[in-house]
Design a protein around this motif. Structure first.
Motif, PDB file in Angstrom:
ATOM      1  N   PRO A 171       0.823  -1.221   0.000  1.00 53.16           N
ATOM      2  CA  PRO A 171       0.000   0.000   0.000  1.00 53.16           C
ATOM      3  C   PRO A 171       0.849   1.260   0.000  1.00 53.16           C
ATOM      4  CG  PRO A 171      -0.810  -1.590   1.614  1.00 53.16           C
ATOM      5  CD  PRO A 171       0.515  -2.108   1.134  1.00 53.16           C
ATOM      6  N   GLN A 208      -4.789  -0.539   3.135  1.00 53.06           N
ATOM      7  CA  GLN A 208      -4.551   0.845   2.729  1.00 53.06           C
ATOM      8  C   GLN A 208      -5.326   1.758   3.657  1.00 53.06           C
ATOM      9  OE1 GLN A 208      -2.503   2.242  -0.261  1.00 53.06           O
ATOM     10  NE2 GLN A 208      -2.632   3.503   1.579  1.00 53.06           N
ATOM     11  N   ALA A 223      -9.124   1.900   1.985  1.00 52.87           N
ATOM     12  CA  ALA A 223      -9.320   1.666   0.555  1.00 52.87           C
ATOM     13  C   ALA A 223     -10.800   1.428   0.262  1.00 52.87           C
ATOM     14  CB  ALA A 223      -8.495   0.471   0.100  1.00 52.87           C
TER      15      ALA A 223
END
Length: 279
Positions: A171, A208, A223
């Motif tokens: 990430p 992420q 994310a």
């Protein structure tokens, strides 16, 4: 030009440099650059990583391991941004102060070891974002081979996967100072809060993530594909309780999810275009 063609050009570019020190964070871009540079220049490459309160220990440990696995000489220096005059006040050109400090110290390492160039891992996509640190890189004659060769983040991930680098799908990461709205003072205590909160989310399995520090409020970005995990009431309660223990009064989820440079969304176009920014 496809990624493989860009890689050929990159190797030729690096070969002509003869020797270099690379500002190495252990992220996707700098790890790829270090791998290719070491392949081309051998022991004429040194990786330099800065230890600071804005750089989590987990990232430092990963950088150490990546360099060790490649067999690259790796030097860890101290670059404490909070000691730089003006940095903790978090102005819009905060990254300029940080990068100037970092690249100056990396330049010292290059001089000490008789290396000709200092390189960073900026890629072609970085040209489209607000990055005051590029001014510092230019002033200190730092070379950005990935950007020069037109390598995008996607190119780098594709090539990193081909090379079986562990970072190919790592990430995106930016220093912890990027978690604070411009103008909000950055302190060691606040940085620790963000670090602990993000580590907790990583330990829960999120990949992420960002925990943006808005004074008493934690604004969590994950994310887009991970937002559905918050549909579980138990997960929300667990995260809310933990972040309050860390020191936040309120815990929120940004429903738009993670995006690069979300703190820059409030900046005027003049500032984004680097107009009127003092150095």
């Amino acid at each position: 030009m496809n990624p493989q063609e860009k890689l050929i050009k990159l190797k030729e570019f690096l070969r002509n440099l003869k020797s270099a020190v690379i500002a190495f964070s252990g992220g996707v871009d700098s790890t790829f650059l270090l791998k290719v540079a070491h392949e081309v220049l051998g022991d004429q490459v040194i990786a330099v990583t800065a230890r600071s309160s804005t750089y989590p220990e987990r990232e430092l440990n990963e950088a150490k391991q990546y360099a060790k696995d490649m067999g690259v000489k790796h030097i860890v220096i101290v670059s404490e941004e909070l000691e730089i005059e003006g940095f903790s006040k978090n102005p819009t050109n905060r990254c300029y102060f940080c990068k100037h400090e970092l690249f100056s110290k990396v330049r010292d390492v290059a001089n000490e070891h008789h290396m000709l160039h200092v390189l960073d891992g900026s890629n072609y996509d970085d040209l489209g974002d607000f990055r005051p640190g590029m001014h510092a890189a230019k002033e200190l004659h730092v070379v950005s081979p990935l950007r020069e060769m037109g390598l995008t983040k996607d190119d780098i991930r594709v090539l990193s996967k081909d090379m079986e680098l562990p970072t190919w799908n790592k990430p995106a990461f930016a220093c912890l100072s990027s978690r604070f709205p411009y103008g909000q003072e950055i302190t060691p205590e606040k940085l620790k809060m963000v670090d602990l909160a993000e580590q907790y989310l990583l330990d829960l399995g999120f990949r992420q993530i960002r925990v943006r520090h808005h004074d008493q409020i934690a604004r969590i970005e994950v994310a887009s594909t991970e937002r559905e995990k918050f549909f579980d009431i138990k997960v929300m309660d667990q995260i809310g309780t933990k972040l309050k223990e860390i020191g936040f009064t309120y815990v929120t989820l940004d429903i738009l999810g993670y995006r690069t440079g979300s703190m820059n969304e409030v900046l005027s176009e003049d500032i984004k275009n680097n107009k009127g920014i003092s150095k």
